[in-house]
Design a protein around this motif. Structure first.
Motif, PDB file in Angstrom:
ATOM      1  N   VAL A  83      -2.818   2.414 -11.287  1.00  0.00           N
ATOM      2  CA  VAL A  83      -4.048   1.618 -11.283  1.00  0.00           C
ATOM      3  C   VAL A  83      -4.091   0.765 -12.548  1.00  0.00           C
ATOM      4  O   VAL A  83      -3.790   1.232 -13.641  1.00  0.00           O
ATOM      5  CB  VAL A  83      -5.282   2.532 -11.200  1.00  0.00           C
ATOM      6  N   SER A 124       0.766   2.478  -3.647  1.00  0.00           N
ATOM      7  CA  SER A 124      -0.559   2.922  -4.056  1.00  0.00           C
ATOM      8  C   SER A 124      -0.978   4.205  -3.362  1.00  0.00           C
ATOM      9  O   SER A 124      -1.823   4.939  -3.854  1.00  0.00           O
ATOM     10  CB  SER A 124      -1.587   1.817  -3.775  1.00  0.00           C
ATOM     11  N   THR A 181       0.821  -1.213   0.000  1.00  0.00           N
ATOM     12  CA  THR A 181       0.000   0.000   0.000  1.00  0.00           C
ATOM     13  C   THR A 181       0.853   1.260   0.000  1.00  0.00           C
ATOM     14  O   THR A 181       0.346   2.351  -0.251  1.00  0.00           O
ATOM     15  CB  THR A 181      -0.916   0.012   1.234  1.00  0.00           C
ATOM     16  N   ILE A 220      -3.803   7.407  -9.274  1.00  0.00           N
ATOM     17  CA  ILE A 220      -4.308   6.524 -10.325  1.00  0.00           C
ATOM     18  C   ILE A 220      -3.220   6.142 -11.323  1.00  0.00           C
ATOM     19  O   ILE A 220      -3.490   5.429 -12.291  1.00  0.00           O
ATOM     20  CB  ILE A 220      -5.473   7.193 -11.074  1.00  0.00           C
ATOM     21  N   LYS A 250      -9.428   4.862  -2.908  1.00  0.00           N
ATOM     22  CA  LYS A 250      -8.240   4.143  -2.467  1.00  0.00           C
ATOM     23  C   LYS A 250      -8.024   2.918  -3.349  1.00  0.00           C
ATOM     24  O   LYS A 250      -8.977   2.302  -3.816  1.00  0.00           O
ATOM     25  CB  LYS A 250      -8.394   3.707  -1.007  1.00  0.00           C
ATOM     26  N   VAL A 251      -6.763   2.589  -3.536  1.00  0.00           N
ATOM     27  CA  VAL A 251      -6.431   1.437  -4.365  1.00  0.00           C
ATOM     28  C   VAL A 251      -6.774   0.154  -3.622  1.00  0.00           C
ATOM     29  O   VAL A 251      -6.440  -0.016  -2.452  1.00  0.00           O
ATOM     30  CB  VAL A 251      -4.935   1.448  -4.740  1.00  0.00           C
ATOM     31  N   TRP A 272      -4.613  -3.994  -9.486  1.00  0.00           N
ATOM     32  CA  TRP A 272      -4.796  -2.757  -8.718  1.00  0.00           C
ATOM     33  C   TRP A 272      -6.043  -2.046  -9.256  1.00  0.00           C
ATOM     34  O   TRP A 272      -6.074  -1.616 -10.413  1.00  0.00           O
ATOM     35  CB  TRP A 272      -3.577  -1.866  -8.856  1.00  0.00           C
ATOM     36  N   HIS A 273      -7.028  -1.920  -8.366  1.00  0.00           N
ATOM     37  CA  HIS A 273      -8.308  -1.336  -8.750  1.00  0.00           C
ATOM     38  C   HIS A 273      -8.635  -0.166  -7.829  1.00  0.00           C
ATOM     39  O   HIS A 273      -8.416  -0.236  -6.621  1.00  0.00           O
ATOM     40  CB  HIS A 273      -9.403  -2.409  -8.670  1.00  0.00           C
ATOM     41  N   MET A 274      -9.128   0.909  -8.422  1.00  0.00           N
ATOM     42  CA  MET A 274      -9.494   2.073  -7.635  1.00  0.00           C
ATOM     43  C   MET A 274     -10.877   1.848  -7.027  1.00  0.00           C
ATOM     44  O   MET A 274     -11.856   1.668  -7.752  1.00  0.00           O
ATOM     45  CB  MET A 274      -9.498   3.333  -8.500  1.00  0.00           C
TER      46      MET A 274
END
Length: 765
Positions: free
Chosen positions: A249, A241, A238, A246, A392-393, A385-387
């Motif tokens: 992402v 991220s 984290t 982004i 937050k990632v 990795w998704h927003m």
């Protein structure tokens, strides 16, 4: 009291606390306390631990390890002040005669001759390279860039990856190494290389400090249009991220298998500066988590109160924590084995077997064991990795690699899920050359990798699917369509009675036979007239019958070839034409001898009477019959197939001549008779005859020879069914030439000028 040495990096190069490493430390402490509470595992024994920040330095690592041996126990928690060198053992626990790593994945550590007492709960990078190659192939990314760190982890990992990619259709456009000095100019040059490349996918094999320097420069230059592939070293951190926003992402990475450990989550939230007032590390962690400072009067930002609510920040991924958990249990079980089995192993000289024989079941129910190289079974989660909704990632699991399932089922990827969960960055296309469409093949560009190619159309008679390296030849009696995408049945072609050409030739043949029959009828009806009798009516009738046969034999050349028709057409043609020419030759000889006889009383004509003429015709015909019989017996003409028509897309049915010598003898014998006839007629062309037949025979032989001389090149060069058409045309043309040149003038007198068909008119000269 047995001690465990925890060796990790608690502070980054930039003096920031590594929260993930701190959680690993807390996981180790949690596990030690859990084991100490266990009445079955190591009863009456207590495990202790020492923690040290190695700064990724061999010296710090060795110093901490020796502190146990010398008894000078001390905890090293100094912050790293410079870029560290890389150790082969950056993260491990140690106990007497045993080292257990939870994060050292370099494949080089599987060498039992160099590291006989080494175990690890993290899979070897050999499996990660294998899984990464599978991911690239399945996603269709054949043109990629590779970034790696200048250490054993990076070099070994990239070497393994390139080995896995050999022969897989995936090529590497560039390989860039991150220097340990983290020189800014070098980092900038690497980012520029990434941006200038056509490869949209960037594969990384580097430890956290190295990749952090690179990614910060990537974010600074806004080079965010690339698909990043992360290793387990940073795929679930984290820390990245948090500051990348982004920019990263859509990253795909490999994470160690996630397992929820009962009680660990609540344990990690028990951090409190009030209970650890003398521990600077706890205060540093608190400041990092909440973004505040303790006791900084000149600090303009928020001040820490110590009462902030502690939660597991950033959706912490419990991957490495479980490896830490297993590593501590491996140490504890090894110690237990030492007490129970060490005397036996030492007695039989098998102390190494004690190390490789560690086998146990964790409290979460997993059976843990190590192979002969000290490696566990390999299993990875594939992370995207998704927003999330709160900005937050999130780390979304989109697949899995489990080597224990075998080569057919070890790799699973949920592409639909990944498409739906990707944010902003869609699945890119990363190829050196676009896929070749169906009907073409790949031709590698000279001096470039196999992934860089041109698309070359397949040759006629070959097809290909999309992105094919080679074209496939169609089976017999099949041909490629115009687009070269499928094989279609060839059209069967031959000179048939339904073709326009076949119809025209058939009409000409029947018309010629009908005309010949008409002439024959006229001659028979006027057989007693001077003109018919004076031109040897018997030979004329035989000549007309043979000419009619010549016209009709042309019909044998039209239609689907069969064995009987192939043999009939050539033999009938050869014999009928020889009969014609023999009759013409006999007529010419008779005329020539009759008008050349000048000596009184010689009576040479007695040697050229009707009987002799019949014998001559019979002998000439017999020679041709013998040639045809030998030809049909030894190597007869038979049906055959050949590719023909437009682009070879047709099967042409023909009659192969069988014996070229036989075919040549038949034509050659006909040509010989025609040449003799022409020469004799030419010599007799000026004889004093009102209806000089020799002159007409000369013209007919000129036409005959011209037709058959032109026939040879036309026959050889004509394709497919036109070969047969040329032969039929030659037969008809030469037959019409004989009929018209010899009999047209006679028919003109017989039918239109009957007053000239008298003995007086014929003997006028």
């Amino acid at each position: 009291c047995f001690y465990l040495l925890f060796n990790s990096v608690l502070f980054s190069v930039l003096s920031d606390v590594e929260l993930r490493s701190y959680r690993w430390l807390q996981t180790m402490i949690f596990t030690v306390e859990e084991i100490n509470r266990n009445p079955v595992l190591l009863p009456n024994l207590t495990l202790g631990y020492l923690a040290t920040d190695t700064c990724l330095s061999e010296g710090s690592t060795l110093s901490a390890a020796l502190s146990i041996v010398t008894g000078q126990d001390k905890a090293v928690t100094e912050q790293c002040t410079k870029a560290p060198n890389v150790s082969l053992f950056p993260f491990f626990f140690c106990a007497p005669h045993l080292q257990v790593s939870y994060f050292a994945s370099c494949a080089c550590l599987s060498d039992r001759t160099r590291y006989p007492t080494f175990l690890r709960t993290v899979p070897s990078d050999a499996f990660q390279a294998q899984a990464m190659a599978r991911l690239l192939r399945q996603m269709g990314w054949s043109w990629v860039g590779v970034i790696y760190g200048d250490d054993a982890y990076g070099k070994s990992g990239v070497q393994l990856l390139i080995q896995e990619l050999e022969g897989s259709g995936v090529c590497v456009d560039y390989t860039e190494v991150i220097p340990k000095s983290h020189a800014l100019e070098k980092i900038k040059r690497i980012v520029e290389r990434i941006q200038s490349s056509k490869a949209q996918v960037v594969v990384t094999f580097a430890i956290s400090p190295d990749i952090e320097v690179l990614l910060k420069e990537v974010v600074r230059q806004n080079a965010t249009d690339r698909q990043w592939i992360a290793t387990e070293a940073w795929s679930t951190s984290t820390h990245y991220s948090a500051w990348s926003g982004i920019s990263l992402v859509g990253t795909l990475g490999f994470a160690l298998r996630r397992v929820d450990i009962q009680g660990l989550g609540s344990y990690l939230t028990q951090l409190s500066p009030e209970e650890h007032t003398n521990e600077q590390l706890v205060q540093n962690v608190w400041e990092e988590v909440f973004g505040c400072k303790f006791g900084k009067e000149m600090y303009s930002g928020p001040h820490c109160t110590g009462l902030e609510k502690v939660e597991v920040q950033g959706e912490a991924y419990f991957d490495v924590m479980y490896n830490v958990y297993k590593a501590v249990y491996a140490i504890a079980n090894a110690i237990q084995d030492i007490f129970f089995f060490l005397p036996t192993y030492i007695k039989y000289g098998q102390s190494k077997k004690l190390i490789s024989g560690v086998k146990f079941t964790t409290p979460v129910g997993e059976l843990v064991h190590f192979d002969n190289n000290g490696d566990p079974s390999a299993s990875y989660d594939i992370i995207n990795w998704h927003m999330g909704a709160e900005g937050k990632v999130e780390f979304v699991k989109v697949g899995q690699f489990d080597a224990a399932r075998g080569p057919q089922q070890d790799f699973q990827l949920d592409l639909i899920n990944m498409e739906n969960r990707l944010y902003i960055i869609q699945v890119p296309v990363s190829v050196c050359s676009e896929s070749c469409p169906p009907g073409t093949r790949k031709a590698v560009q000279k001096g470039k990798p196999v992934c860089c190619y041109d698309c070359i159309p397949c040759a006629t008679g070959e097809i290909s699917n999309a992105n094919s390296r080679e074209c496939t030849k169609c089976l017999e009696r099949f041909w490629s369509n115009t687009d070269r995408t499928e094989c279609i049945p060839m059209l069967v072609e031959f000179l048939s009675f339904q073709d326009i050409m076949g119809i025209i030739l058939s009409v000409l043949s029947i018309a010629g036979a009908t005309l010949t029959g008409t002439v024959l009828t006229a001659f028979f009806y006027h057989r007693d007239t001077p003109l018919v009798r004076g031109n040897n009516s018997e030979l004329s009738f035989l000549l007309l019958l043979s000419l009619k046969l010549c016209f009709l034999c042309a019909l044998a050349f039209i239609g689907r070839p069969a064995p009987w028709s192939c043999m009939l057409r050539h033999s009938l043609f050869g014999i009928s034409f020889v009969v014609c020419l023999a009759c013409v030759l006999s007529k010419t000889v008779v005329v020539l001898v009759a008008f050349r006889e000048t000596l009184p009383g010689s009576n040479i004509m007695r040697y050229f009477g009707p009987a002799q003429q019949r014998a001559g015709i019979f002998v000439c015909t017999l020679v041709q019959v013998l040639i045809c019989v030998l030809w049909l017996v030894l190597a007869p003409p038979l049906p055959t197939e050949s590719a023909g028509g437009e682009l070879g897309a047709r099967v042409v049915l023909l009659c192969a001549v069988g014996s070229v010598i036989g075919f040549s003898l038949v034509l050659g014998y006909i040509g010989l008779l025609a040449a003799i006839c022409f020469l004799l007629a030419f010599f007799a062309r000026k004889l004093p005859d009102n209806f000089n037949e020799a002159k007409f025979i000369t013209f007919s032989m000129l036409i005959f020879c011209a037709v058959w001389i032109a026939f040879v090149p036309a026959y050889v060069s004509s394709p497919g069914k036109y070969t047969v058409a040329v032969e039929v045309f030659a037969i008809l043309a030469s037959s019409y030439g004989l009929l018209l040149c010899i009999f047209a003038p006679k028919c003109y007198i017989i039918l239109l000028k009957p007053e000239k068909n008298t003995k007086k008119s014929m003997m006028a000269k």
